[in-house]
Design a protein around this motif. Sequence first.
Motif, PDB file in Angstrom:
ATOM      1  N   LEU A 149       0.827  -1.207   0.000  1.00  8.21           N
ATOM      2  CA  LEU A 149       0.000   0.000   0.000  1.00  8.21           C
ATOM      3  C   LEU A 149       0.860   1.255   0.000  1.00  8.21           C
ATOM      4  N   GLU A 150       1.906   1.212   0.811  1.00  7.14           N
ATOM      5  CA  GLU A 150       2.760   2.395   0.954  1.00  7.14           C
ATOM      6  C   GLU A 150       3.450   2.717  -0.378  1.00  7.14           C
ATOM      7  N   TRP A 151       3.901   1.663  -1.060  1.00  6.85           N
ATOM      8  CA  TRP A 151       4.536   1.857  -2.366  1.00  6.85           C
ATOM      9  C   TRP A 151       3.530   2.461  -3.353  1.00  6.85           C
ATOM     10  N   ALA A 152       2.301   1.941  -3.354  1.00  4.61           N
ATOM     11  CA  ALA A 152       1.275   2.468  -4.258  1.00  4.61           C
ATOM     12  C   ALA A 152       0.975   3.927  -3.922  1.00  4.61           C
ATOM     13  N   ALA A 153       0.961   4.238  -2.623  1.00  2.17           N
ATOM     14  CA  ALA A 153       0.694   5.616  -2.207  1.00  2.17           C
ATOM     15  C   ALA A 153       1.809   6.550  -2.682  1.00  2.17           C
ATOM     16  N   GLN A 154       3.028   6.072  -2.548  1.00  4.59           N
ATOM     17  CA  GLN A 154       4.168   6.881  -2.979  1.00  4.59           C
ATOM     18  C   GLN A 154       4.135   7.132  -4.488  1.00  4.59           C
ATOM     19  N   GLN A 155       3.807   6.091  -5.247  1.00  7.60           N
ATOM     20  CA  GLN A 155       3.781   6.221  -6.705  1.00  7.60           C
ATOM     21  C   GLN A 155       2.650   7.129  -7.172  1.00  7.60           C
ATOM     22  N   SER A 156       1.495   6.961  -6.548  1.00 10.01           N
ATOM     23  CA  SER A 156       0.279   7.614  -7.072  1.00 10.01           C
ATOM     24  C   SER A 156       0.008   8.976  -6.453  1.00 10.01           C
ATOM     25  N   GLY A 157       0.602   9.227  -5.274  1.00  6.52           N
ATOM     26  CA  GLY A 157       0.294  10.469  -4.566  1.00  6.52           C
ATOM     27  C   GLY A 157      -1.000  10.423  -3.789  1.00  6.52           C
ATOM     28  N   ILE A 158      -1.644   9.273  -3.725  1.00  7.88           N
ATOM     29  CA  ILE A 158      -2.890   9.122  -2.970  1.00  7.88           C
ATOM     30  C   ILE A 158      -2.549   8.489  -1.617  1.00  7.88           C
ATOM     31  N   PRO A 159      -2.983   9.070  -0.494  1.00 10.63           N
ATOM     32  CA  PRO A 159      -2.623   8.507   0.821  1.00 10.63           C
ATOM     33  C   PRO A 159      -3.040   7.042   0.957  1.00 10.63           C
ATOM     34  N   ALA A 160      -2.188   6.268   1.637  1.00 11.67           N
ATOM     35  CA  ALA A 160      -2.421   4.819   1.770  1.00 11.67           C
ATOM     36  C   ALA A 160      -3.774   4.527   2.409  1.00 11.67           C
ATOM     37  N   GLN A 161      -4.141   5.330   3.397  1.00  8.52           N
ATOM     38  CA  GLN A 161      -5.414   5.088   4.090  1.00  8.52           C
ATOM     39  C   GLN A 161      -6.597   5.221   3.124  1.00  8.52           C
ATOM     40  N   GLN A 162      -6.515   6.206   2.247  1.00  6.05           N
ATOM     41  CA  GLN A 162      -7.605   6.388   1.269  1.00  6.05           C
ATOM     42  C   GLN A 162      -7.640   5.223   0.275  1.00  6.05           C
ATOM     43  N   ILE A 163      -6.478   4.773  -0.143  1.00  6.32           N
ATOM     44  CA  ILE A 163      -6.441   3.629  -1.074  1.00  6.32           C
ATOM     45  C   ILE A 163      -7.086   2.424  -0.408  1.00  6.32           C
ATOM     46  N   ALA A 164      -6.740   2.219   0.846  1.00 10.74           N
ATOM     47  CA  ALA A 164      -7.285   1.069   1.584  1.00 10.74           C
ATOM     48  C   ALA A 164      -8.810   1.159   1.687  1.00 10.74           C
ATOM     49  N   GLU A 165      -9.302   2.349   2.005  1.00 11.77           N
ATOM     50  CA  GLU A 165     -10.756   2.509   2.175  1.00 11.77           C
ATOM     51  C   GLU A 165     -11.513   2.217   0.887  1.00 11.77           C
ATOM     52  N   VAL A 166     -11.049   2.827  -0.193  1.00  8.73           N
ATOM     53  CA  VAL A 166     -11.761   2.631  -1.467  1.00  8.73           C
ATOM     54  C   VAL A 166     -11.625   1.174  -1.925  1.00  8.73           C
ATOM     55  N   ALA A 167     -10.453   0.586  -1.733  1.00  5.39           N
ATOM     56  CA  ALA A 167     -10.274  -0.816  -2.127  1.00  5.39           C
ATOM     57  C   ALA A 167     -11.261  -1.716  -1.383  1.00  5.39           C
ATOM     58  N   GLU A 168     -11.389  -1.492  -0.100  1.00  6.11           N
ATOM     59  CA  GLU A 168     -12.323  -2.318   0.689  1.00  6.11           C
ATOM     60  C   GLU A 168     -13.758  -2.090   0.254  1.00  6.11           C
ATOM     61  N   GLU A 169     -14.120  -0.843   0.049  1.00  4.65           N
ATOM     62  CA  GLU A 169     -15.497  -0.550  -0.374  1.00  4.65           C
ATOM     63  C   GLU A 169     -15.787  -1.182  -1.723  1.00  4.65           C
ATOM     64  N   PHE A 170     -14.842  -1.048  -2.635  1.00  2.00           N
ATOM     65  CA  PHE A 170     -15.036  -1.601  -3.978  1.00  2.00           C
ATOM     66  C   PHE A 170     -15.217  -3.119  -3.921  1.00  2.00           C
ATOM     67  N   ALA A 171     -14.390  -3.776  -3.110  1.00  8.29           N
ATOM     68  CA  ALA A 171     -14.449  -5.248  -3.040  1.00  8.29           C
ATOM     69  C   ALA A 171     -15.745  -5.731  -2.392  1.00  8.29           C
ATOM     70  N   GLN A 172     -16.318  -4.922  -1.523  1.00 10.06           N
ATOM     71  CA  GLN A 172     -17.493  -5.379  -0.770  1.00 10.06           C
ATOM     72  C   GLN A 172     -18.819  -4.986  -1.421  1.00 10.06           C
ATOM     73  N   ALA A 173     -18.794  -3.966  -2.252  1.00 17.34           N
ATOM     74  CA  ALA A 173     -20.045  -3.510  -2.885  1.00 17.34           C
ATOM     75  C   ALA A 173     -20.235  -4.271  -4.184  1.00 17.34           C
ATOM     76  N   LYS A 174     -21.213  -5.096  -4.260  1.00 14.92           N
ATOM     77  CA  LYS A 174     -21.421  -5.867  -5.495  1.00 14.92           C
ATOM     78  C   LYS A 174     -22.802  -5.580  -6.043  1.00 14.92           C
ATOM     79  N   PRO A 175     -22.952  -5.342  -7.335  1.00 18.67           N
ATOM     80  CA  PRO A 175     -21.870  -5.309  -8.317  1.00 18.67           C
ATOM     81  C   PRO A 175     -21.146  -3.966  -8.311  1.00 18.67           C
ATOM     82  N   ALA A 176     -19.862  -4.059  -8.601  1.00 23.34           N
ATOM     83  CA  ALA A 176     -19.032  -2.858  -8.700  1.00 23.34           C
ATOM     84  C   ALA A 176     -18.378  -2.852 -10.078  1.00 23.34           C
ATOM     85  N   THR A 177     -18.167  -1.670 -10.599  1.00 26.54           N
ATOM     86  CA  THR A 177     -17.634  -1.575 -11.969  1.00 26.54           C
ATOM     87  C   THR A 177     -16.553  -0.517 -12.057  1.00 26.54           C
TER      88      THR A 177
END
Length: 758
Positions: free
Chosen positions: A316-344
């Motif tokens: 996560l930290e590497w992705a945050a560093q590359q993208s400029g998006i804070p790791a916590q935000q990446i984690a939140e959206v990733a979890e929401e996306f994986a749990q909300a079905k259907p997601a696109t």
Amino acid sequence: MRYKTPQQRDRACGPTLDRRRFLQGLLASGVAAALPCGLLAPAPAAAKTIAYEGNYDVFRNACPRNCYDTCSIKTYVKDGVIQFVEGAPESTFTHGGLCVKGYSYTRRPYSPDRIKYPMVQQGRGSGNWKRVSWEEAMGRIADKLLEIQDKDGTMLGLGLTKYSGNFGITNYGVEGMLTSLGYTTRFMGTPCWPAGIDAQNYDMGNMWCNDPEDMVDSRYIILWGGNPAWCSVHSMKYIYEARRRGAKVVVIDPILTQTAAKADVFWQVETSSDGALALGMARHILDKGLVDEPWVRANSVGFDAFADYLRSEVSLEWAAQQSGIPAQQIAEVAEEFAQAKPATIWIGYGMQRHVNGGASVRSIDALVAMTGNVGKVGGGARYGHLQTWGFNYHALLQPRPEGAKGFVGGGALKGDFHFAGDEGAVEYTDRSMNINKIAQEILDAKEPPVRVLWVSCKNPMSQDFDRAKLQRAFDSLELVVTVDQFFNETVKQSDIVLPVTTLFEEWTINASYWHYWVGINEQAIQPMYETKSNIEIAAALSKAMNERRPGSCTFPTEIDTRDWMAREFNSGIYDMLGIKDWEDLRQGPRKARMHPAAWHDLKFATPSGKYEFQSELCAEHGHQALPAYKAPRPAYDKLRVLTPHTKFSIHSQFVNLDWMEDFNPKPFVYLHPATAAQRGIASGDMVRVFNKTGEVRLEAKLTDNVPAGCVLMYEAWFRNNDFNCQYLVDDESSDMGAYKTGAPGVAIHDQFADVARA
Ligand code: SF4
């Protein structure tokens, strides 16, 4: 009735065809809400049909200009003159409305700037044009083609560059025209979307997206690198409706776009870091145990290898560093996306125009697949499709002239978009060149060189890359023939220009690469002036060739464009559309009877028949087998150059119309205030934007919608301004595209420059 002069046309048109009426139409339809002062509002629930007074002849048309929406249009004609256009209410996608570009169509056939007759330029680039008859124009071209045939013993010195100016199916007759002349040189591939096409083919075996209308059923929508509020306005109503039903909308883009402004979450991502961001999300989903294991085990191969890769190479930290998006935000959206079905995820075309674009699309596809969202209504990794394009392409099927000689040993990769009709060729083929390196390919071509270039449905001098090098390439050509409606940048660098019909003056068929609607395009008015359709031009050339040398061209010398359109239909199309005859489409467009979810049967077209997280085919083609990280192009100058679409144009089309100038009179370069302050630039200053490839001069506008470290210019061709953003864009290739389109794409958004006060 055919109008021979503007005065005759104006007398017939009366006062209806004016700017005021155009603006009234925009207001009536709500398009004005999308103009510069405001953000798009949700569309009303029901399609509107404007009740016009008077007796009109009503025709069916379709917008053919390489837009996601490919709108179905109703055209109202009185006394042979177009009075109004509106979106066809029968199409639930077009929904009774067009965009601002679409409403300007009323002006297009009657524009005073239109090319009216065949013309010859005495001294390329001189502007010294002389009107000639069709017979003289075609005679000059035929003489030149026979000269190169005699000199070279082959027609390979004739090159064709054609792309998306008119996607009407019958326009593939241009490729058929070249086949009918012999073996020629074809510029292969597509500038727009090839890296993503290959990526989806490696993952799923084809590019196939869900019906966009099913986004209303999505619980979570990520719009990744696209701006539908400008580039697919009709899709926005489904996004709004999904959100009204509770879906969350996330936009990932380096620019604060109009779409981003409407989102629940906006990530202003570091450009070209999309793959790293997707992989970081995937790693977090894996760590949290949110992988849809039953789906993955039943329907995919290679997931374990992908999971091993994520655990060893991604954090996560590497992705945050590359993208400029804070790791916590990446984690939140990733979890929401994986749990909300259907997601696109809607994967825009901008994010794959990078040296790592194909790899990034594969990483995003993987996110959708590992959460079990492929094959589901409201789910899917949406990129595009060609499922409704199964026409006969009848005009392509010309035989070669007897004795034609071509490229020997034609084993070159051609891809699914090869339209030369070489099937069954044993000894000779056409010569294939990369459409995205047209300048270099022309300069390098030998035995024979490219001597004659035929340009159709394309404006390479405005849109192709490395404009300065392209000028050198054009200078090396013996003859340039351009078929167009307006005196654009390519016409200015041509020897002969041939006036082509607008959508209202020809018969054709239009399908979309996004939605599932198909419609015919009726001839609503007689062709203005001396214009001809592309296939009529092919017939005229064939006549001239055969008069000079019988048998030198196999294209028919007379054609009926309505009949040629009718020949495109087959039983598969009739079944798909639920019609018995093409004439049924005169009542309105039809939606293909297809399941709304791509891959709904989970039978993938890959070698394994499953979704392939690990693709050996991809590895065979020189890429990584897994959807692994690929580094961006190293910066070669101080600021990144971004050249996306504006809402007023599609590439070099529309902005040149005088009516559109009211909204968009000239180009600007958009800079972040911090970038400008470092250089002493104020809003309204004239600036130079320059790099190793070239330079442009234009007015600066300051906005924090654009990140510091970037300059943004919208691509466009203005009729009274020589601005061209392609002066700054080189022809560096993207990673993928050769497999399915015949040539890799272009890293259009991996360009760098600096800016200074002029
Ligand atoms: S440009 Fe796109 S949205 Fe506008 S009329 Fe054409 S297809 Fe429709």
